[in-house]
Design an enzyme around this catalytic site. Sequence first.
Site, PDB file in Angstrom:
ATOM      1  N   ASP A  65      -6.998  21.713  99.504  1.00 21.97           N
ATOM      2  CA  ASP A  65      -8.179  20.927  98.625  1.00 21.97           C
ATOM      3  C   ASP A  65      -7.549  21.043  97.241  1.00 21.97           C
ATOM      4  O   ASP A  65      -6.973  22.221  96.911  1.00 21.97           O
ATOM      5  CB  ASP A  65      -9.362  21.402  98.851  1.00 21.97           C
ATOM      6  CG  ASP A  65      -9.901  21.251 100.388  1.00 21.97           C
ATOM      7  OD1 ASP A  65      -9.297  21.513 101.082  1.00 21.97           O
ATOM      8  OD2 ASP A  65     -11.022  21.143 100.429  1.00 21.97           O
ATOM      9  N   HIS A  67      -9.309  18.879  94.721  1.00 27.94           N
ATOM     10  CA  HIS A  67     -10.822  18.528  94.283  1.00 27.94           C
ATOM     11  C   HIS A  67     -10.583  18.321  92.625  1.00 27.94           C
ATOM     12  O   HIS A  67     -11.589  18.924  92.000  1.00 27.94           O
ATOM     13  CB  HIS A  67     -11.634  19.466  94.410  1.00 27.94           C
ATOM     14  CG  HIS A  67     -12.223  19.387  95.885  1.00 27.94           C
ATOM     15  ND1 HIS A  67     -13.104  18.374  96.336  1.00 27.94           N
ATOM     16  CD2 HIS A  67     -12.263  20.486  96.915  1.00 27.94           C
ATOM     17  CE1 HIS A  67     -13.129  18.636  97.405  1.00 27.94           C
ATOM     18  NE2 HIS A  67     -13.054  19.718  97.896  1.00 27.94           N
ATOM     19  N   ASP A 105      -8.846  15.894 100.297  1.00 27.45           N
ATOM     20  CA  ASP A 105      -9.952  16.199  99.218  1.00 27.45           C
ATOM     21  C   ASP A 105      -9.018  16.400  98.122  1.00 27.45           C
ATOM     22  O   ASP A 105      -9.074  17.391  97.281  1.00 27.45           O
ATOM     23  CB  ASP A 105     -10.531  17.537  99.664  1.00 27.45           C
ATOM     24  CG  ASP A 105     -11.688  17.322 100.743  1.00 27.45           C
ATOM     25  OD1 ASP A 105     -11.732  16.269 101.174  1.00 27.45           O
ATOM     26  OD2 ASP A 105     -12.296  18.474 100.757  1.00 27.45           O
ATOM     27  N   ASP A 108     -13.317  14.260  93.828  1.00 24.31           N
ATOM     28  CA  ASP A 108     -14.683  14.918  93.748  1.00 24.31           C
ATOM     29  C   ASP A 108     -14.663  16.366  93.143  1.00 24.31           C
ATOM     30  O   ASP A 108     -13.789  17.160  93.224  1.00 24.31           O
ATOM     31  CB  ASP A 108     -15.286  14.840  95.152  1.00 24.31           C
ATOM     32  CG  ASP A 108     -15.715  13.654  95.470  1.00 24.31           C
ATOM     33  OD1 ASP A 108     -15.911  12.632  94.540  1.00 24.31           O
ATOM     34  OD2 ASP A 108     -15.803  13.139  96.858  1.00 24.31           O
ATOM     35  N   ARG A 109     -16.019  16.708  92.619  1.00 22.68           N
ATOM     36  CA  ARG A 109     -16.093  18.081  92.152  1.00 22.68           C
ATOM     37  C   ARG A 109     -15.459  18.420  90.718  1.00 22.68           C
ATOM     38  O   ARG A 109     -16.187  19.264  90.059  1.00 22.68           O
ATOM     39  CB  ARG A 109     -15.862  19.133  93.248  1.00 22.68           C
ATOM     40  CG  ARG A 109     -16.696  19.112  94.655  1.00 22.68           C
ATOM     41  CD  ARG A 109     -16.516  20.179  95.265  1.00 22.68           C
ATOM     42  NE  ARG A 109     -17.286  20.012  96.784  1.00 22.68           N
ATOM     43  CZ  ARG A 109     -18.483  20.358  96.850  1.00 22.68           C
ATOM     44  NH1 ARG A 109     -19.229  20.678  95.890  1.00 22.68           N
ATOM     45  NH2 ARG A 109     -19.041  19.955  98.209  1.00 22.68           N
ATOM     46  N   ASN A 153     -12.497  14.679 103.963  1.00 22.03           N
ATOM     47  CA  ASN A 153     -13.595  13.999 104.046  1.00 22.03           C
ATOM     48  C   ASN A 153     -14.214  13.480 102.729  1.00 22.03           C
ATOM     49  O   ASN A 153     -15.044  12.745 102.785  1.00 22.03           O
ATOM     50  CB  ASN A 153     -14.860  14.996 104.828  1.00 22.03           C
ATOM     51  CG  ASN A 153     -14.727  16.352 103.828  1.00 22.03           C
ATOM     52  OD1 ASN A 153     -13.781  17.062 103.504  1.00 22.03           O
ATOM     53  ND2 ASN A 153     -15.944  16.654 103.482  1.00 22.03           N
ATOM     54  N   HIS A 154     -13.537  14.063 101.709  1.00 23.31           N
ATOM     55  CA  HIS A 154     -14.102  13.471 100.434  1.00 23.31           C
ATOM     56  C   HIS A 154     -13.434  12.004 100.306  1.00 23.31           C
ATOM     57  O   HIS A 154     -13.632  11.363  99.202  1.00 23.31           O
ATOM     58  CB  HIS A 154     -13.833  14.409  99.311  1.00 23.31           C
ATOM     59  CG  HIS A 154     -14.768  15.239  99.212  1.00 23.31           C
ATOM     60  ND1 HIS A 154     -15.789  15.332  98.367  1.00 23.31           N
ATOM     61  CD2 HIS A 154     -15.070  16.684 100.048  1.00 23.31           C
ATOM     62  CE1 HIS A 154     -16.603  16.465  98.458  1.00 23.31           C
ATOM     63  NE2 HIS A 154     -16.032  17.148  99.450  1.00 23.31           N
ATOM     64  N   HIS A 207      -7.093  17.904 107.754  1.00 26.89           N
ATOM     65  CA  HIS A 207      -8.155  18.327 106.653  1.00 26.89           C
ATOM     66  C   HIS A 207      -9.116  19.267 107.704  1.00 26.89           C
ATOM     67  O   HIS A 207      -9.244  20.320 107.071  1.00 26.89           O
ATOM     68  CB  HIS A 207      -8.678  17.279 106.162  1.00 26.89           C
ATOM     69  CG  HIS A 207      -9.571  17.739 105.105  1.00 26.89           C
ATOM     70  ND1 HIS A 207      -9.359  18.318 103.832  1.00 26.89           N
ATOM     71  CD2 HIS A 207     -11.149  17.990 105.158  1.00 26.89           C
ATOM     72  CE1 HIS A 207     -10.315  18.838 103.187  1.00 26.89           C
ATOM     73  NE2 HIS A 207     -11.342  18.480 103.769  1.00 26.89           N
ATOM     74  N   ARG A 261     -22.421  21.448 108.017  1.00 26.02           N
ATOM     75  CA  ARG A 261     -22.143  20.423 107.437  1.00 26.02           C
ATOM     76  C   ARG A 261     -23.080  19.100 107.823  1.00 26.02           C
ATOM     77  O   ARG A 261     -23.054  18.235 106.928  1.00 26.02           O
ATOM     78  CB  ARG A 261     -20.663  20.000 108.128  1.00 26.02           C
ATOM     79  CG  ARG A 261     -19.477  21.105 107.953  1.00 26.02           C
ATOM     80  CD  ARG A 261     -19.250  20.914 106.629  1.00 26.02           C
ATOM     81  NE  ARG A 261     -18.016  21.744 106.254  1.00 26.02           N
ATOM     82  CZ  ARG A 261     -17.180  21.984 105.238  1.00 26.02           C
ATOM     83  NH1 ARG A 261     -17.770  21.368 104.103  1.00 26.02           N
ATOM     84  NH2 ARG A 261     -16.331  22.784 105.045  1.00 26.02           N
ATOM     85  N   HIS A 288     -10.338  22.411 103.947  1.00 23.57           N
ATOM     86  CA  HIS A 288     -11.705  22.106 104.120  1.00 23.57           C
ATOM     87  C   HIS A 288     -12.514  23.103 103.632  1.00 23.57           C
ATOM     88  O   HIS A 288     -13.867  22.947 103.370  1.00 23.57           O
ATOM     89  CB  HIS A 288     -11.939  21.676 105.497  1.00 23.57           C
ATOM     90  CG  HIS A 288     -13.385  20.951 105.778  1.00 23.57           C
ATOM     91  ND1 HIS A 288     -13.773  19.794 105.045  1.00 23.57           N
ATOM     92  CD2 HIS A 288     -14.117  21.127 106.823  1.00 23.57           C
ATOM     93  CE1 HIS A 288     -14.942  19.583 105.563  1.00 23.57           C
ATOM     94  NE2 HIS A 288     -15.085  19.774 106.761  1.00 23.57           N
TER      95      HIS A 288
END
Length: 376
Positions: A65, A67, A105, A108-109, A153-154, A207, A261, A288
Amino acid sequence: MSIERKPFEIEKFCKRLLSVKNWKEQSQHVYTRFEIFSVCDLVIDLFRREQTLAEIAPPVRIVGDIHGQYEDLVRLLNCRTSMNTEDDKKASYAFATKKWVFLGDYVDRGFNSLECILLVFSLKVRTRIPISKILGHRIQIVFPRQYILLRGNHETRVINFRYGFRHELLRRQRSQQEANDIWEKFNDAFSYMPLACLVGMKILCMHGGISPELVSLDAIRMIDRPLTDVNPIRLAQDLLWADPDDFGKPHVGEFIHNKNRGLSVCFNAPAVHEACRRLNVCMIVRAHQMMPAGFKFFADRKLCTVFSAPRYMNEIDNRGAVLKVAANGKVSIMVMKKSKLQPGNKPISEEVTKFPGQSEYTALTDIEAAAKIGLE
């Protein structure tokens, strides 16, 4: 009188993304709609050429990830490779000379999702330049695979709407309509991304994790793309969302509902061993989950979780890691030091990504509809 638009130059765009001199002002950089759409169109064409189960030969570096932590991504890509191993004979910048598998990923974040996704997309396009290869008496055009970009998943609409990517675009683009168009374009590109990768025919990467539907590698290859919503296909959902966990009997592979989740499954160590035997692979590598050390082995080192965002969300005291696979298949870990605290507002502080409830999922459709007619 028509205005002739200059052709998009991917080399210059990559150089611009990699030449970052002032991190504090990075979020103020402007990328035009033309530039972003050009990168997305080029990378979609490459994703279409790849199978849902991508393949690459070692040596290769596997990244977890990111992010939106652009400084750490550039630090990772710009590192000078050592000359201590057979695979690192020349000291050079890793982004230009090494092969990479990213586990998803990218957005995001963090503070700079836009730079992160533009850079990995641009590097993939830049390194897929056709090469003439002589086979017998004919010339074949081949595309060297230097970057494999898997979907996380993002990289799904309902998640990157909620966890920061779309908000960043709204904040940085010139208008709400332009931001919404660019968000849609990125999600169109995400729908074509491969869901797993086979490294040297012996290491399976994804992922999330394995699935009770993963009966063979062909099961992954048979998933059709573009795949706007992964949830209706159980195997696709698990490849992006599943987690390992300690539960069940010692020698019985099991899958249970992933309560943390809100969807997909958790799988135990015996399930990993059974999957490796069934798929004829030696190891499974996934991302993940945040790991304090940047990585963690599971199931007698048959599975490794890799997380490449040090000091996650600017508030967790974790390291980042990259898994290196040598030409002979030997695996090693490269650990990244914790990055410095970044100034500014904290990103979303919910550590574990959870799938929204049905009411929120329905609300997303209503919000998108409102945005398209300028009512948001």
